[in-house]
Design an enzyme around this catalytic site. Sequence first.
Site, PDB file in Angstrom:
ATOM      1  CE  LYS A   5      16.702  19.053 -48.059  1.00 53.23           C
ATOM      2  NZ  LYS A   5      16.140  18.805 -49.367  1.00 53.23           N
ATOM      3  CB  SER A  61      16.972  -9.186 -53.185  1.00 57.08           C
ATOM      4  OG  SER A  61      16.087  -8.415 -52.332  1.00 57.08           O
TER       5      SER A  61
END
Length: 284
Positions: free
Chosen positions: A202, A150
């Site tokens: 939020k 990765s």
Amino acid sequence: MNLPHLAQKLFNTPLAIHPQKAEVIVSSLTERLGITQIRSAMMEDDDEYFSRKARKDSGYDVLEGIAIIPVYGTLVQKLGTLRPYSGMTGYDGIRRVFLTAVNDPEVKGICLDIDSPGGEVAGCFDLVDLIYAERGKKPIHAILSENAFSAAYAIASAADKIYVPRTGGVGSVGVIVIHCDWSQHIKDDGLKVSIITYGNRKAESNPYVALSDEAKAAIQHDVDEMGRLFVSTVSRNRGLSETVIRNTQAACYLAAEGVQMGLADVVASPDVAFQELMKESGVI
């Protein structure tokens, strides 16, 4: 190891890391931490000590004209040290060390000494672009002591060549986000969490409530965007088509298969690989 700091780096953050490594970390943290223990910074005394040490150190060793830059363990955006510390390596440290080695007249070649399952997406691709842009000035070889998965593979792909040992691996070109839903655990403990926000989205990925479909779709969109960036970056670095990289579906490959796929160049032990780098650098 500062587990609260690592936990904050892990949860609800895009990661380019081997999935089994992610599972191990999550399992360890959930056993040893409550969500209220997570905080935002490393212990100040550790930071101060290792910052002092780093100022006295170039961050790499030079062997026969070759700078050896360690890339070990979990990769994070900012660690504040030039060398790996407590199982982690920072992109900030790799950047500084790499640029110093590139401009060091005593350094004839650069070895990226890699053994890492990957880590954070944040900061990874800027570092990869930097290394790629320096190709041609000095030989840059990624020499794996075992694995480059990765984010670590993204870094390796920026080098001129990638050497992987017989039992090592490459790949996992993908992105993962782990969301931990603590709502049931909190309920079982008899607690109630109230979240007050300005803006409906939020707190949409907070761990105190189940992930909504809208929040999941938003995270998936971000993961897809970063995944496409990952694929295009490796495609450029390795000279492979994006289709080939995408079709791996973030799989991990053992050494020989990785070479066959074009994800690495040579199956070789680190010692043999280092000898080849020395030859190409003209030091032997």
